[in-house]
Design a protein around this motif. Structure first.
Motif, short mmCIF file in Angstrom:
data_model
loop_
_atom_site.label_atom_id
_atom_site.label_comp_id
_atom_site.label_asym_id
_atom_site.label_seq_id
_atom_site.Cartn_x
_atom_site.Cartn_y
_atom_site.Cartn_z
N ARG A 1 69.75 -44.76 8.15
CA ARG A 1 71.25 -45.49 8.15
C ARG A 1 72.30 -44.71 7.23
N CYS A 2 73.31 -44.76 8.30
CA CYS A 2 74.48 -43.91 7.55
C CYS A 2 75.72 -44.91 7.41
N SER A 3 76.52 -44.75 6.36
CA SER A 3 77.70 -45.42 6.10
C SER A 3 78.67 -44.72 5.68
N GLU A 4 79.95 -45.12 6.00
CA GLU A 4 81.26 -44.30 5.63
C GLU A 4 82.36 -45.53 5.68
N GLY A 5 82.73 -45.64 4.40
CA GLY A 5 83.84 -46.75 4.42
C GLY A 5 83.20 -48.19 4.66
N ASP A 6 83.55 -48.68 5.52
CA ASP A 6 83.28 -50.27 6.31
C ASP A 6 82.31 -49.88 7.40
N THR A 7 82.05 -48.75 7.75
CA THR A 7 81.46 -48.53 9.02
C THR A 7 79.95 -48.14 8.76
N ILE A 8 79.09 -48.83 9.48
CA ILE A 8 77.49 -48.77 9.25
C ILE A 8 77.00 -48.23 10.61
N TRP A 9 76.13 -47.24 10.61
CA TRP A 9 75.33 -46.95 11.96
C TRP A 9 74.10 -46.50 11.46
N MET A 10 73.30 -46.32 12.53
CA MET A 10 71.88 -45.67 12.37
C MET A 10 71.85 -44.35 13.23
N GLU A 11 71.19 -43.36 12.89
CA GLU A 11 70.96 -42.00 13.85
C GLU A 11 69.50 -41.86 13.90
N CYS A 12 68.88 -41.27 14.87
CA CYS A 12 67.75 -40.76 14.71
C CYS A 12 68.02 -38.99 14.71
N VAL A 13 67.32 -38.42 13.93
CA VAL A 13 67.26 -37.10 13.82
C VAL A 13 66.47 -36.38 14.68
N ALA A 14 65.57 -37.06 15.47
CA ALA A 14 64.83 -36.32 16.36
C ALA A 14 65.54 -36.16 17.75
N CYS A 15 66.14 -37.33 18.30
CA CYS A 15 66.93 -37.20 19.54
C CYS A 15 68.39 -37.31 19.35
N GLY A 16 68.93 -37.67 18.35
CA GLY A 16 70.29 -37.48 18.21
C GLY A 16 70.84 -39.17 18.62
N MET A 17 69.98 -40.16 19.11
CA MET A 17 70.50 -41.38 19.30
C MET A 17 71.48 -42.06 18.21
N ARG B 1 73.50 -45.79 16.96
CA ARG B 1 73.91 -46.84 17.17
C ARG B 1 74.72 -47.68 16.19
N ASN B 2 75.78 -48.17 16.54
CA ASN B 2 76.69 -48.78 15.65
C ASN B 2 76.03 -50.15 15.24
N PRO C 1 75.05 -58.71 17.60
CA PRO C 1 73.94 -58.56 18.41
C PRO C 1 74.18 -59.28 19.61
N ALA C 2 73.25 -58.83 20.62
CA ALA C 2 73.55 -59.50 22.07
C ALA C 2 73.38 -60.94 21.86
N ALA C 3 73.86 -61.73 22.82
CA ALA C 3 73.72 -63.32 22.99
C ALA C 3 72.17 -63.35 22.93
N THR C 4 71.66 -64.51 22.55
CA THR C 4 70.29 -64.98 22.78
C THR C 4 70.39 -66.21 23.68
N ASN C 5 69.07 -66.27 24.13
CA ASN C 5 68.90 -67.69 24.71
C ASN C 5 69.03 -68.80 23.69
#
Length: 65
Positions: A22-38, A40-41, A46-50
């Protein structure tokens, strides 16, 4: 920038376990995978749910009487 590994987390892209940070800088938070480089903000909504879905409530173990 602050980085924090998330124990037990699996990458949704490559499936690697214990490689998500989990990475954060200022007000921005994202996650990174160190294995594949993915990347995600985490600030995005989140996507709309049923409309019929119900939230799940987690409870602790029952105590004996």
């Amino acid at each position: 920038m602050k980085r924090q590994f998330i124990a037990g987390a699996a990458c949704p892209s490559c499936g690697a376990v214990d490689r998500i940070q989990r990475c954060s800088e200022g007000d921005t938070i994202w996650m990174e995978c160190v294995a594949c480089g993915m990347v995600r903000n985490l600030d995005e909504k989140p996507a709309a749910t049923n409309a019929n879905e119900q939230p799940v409530t987690l409870r602790g173990p029952k105590t004996p009487n």
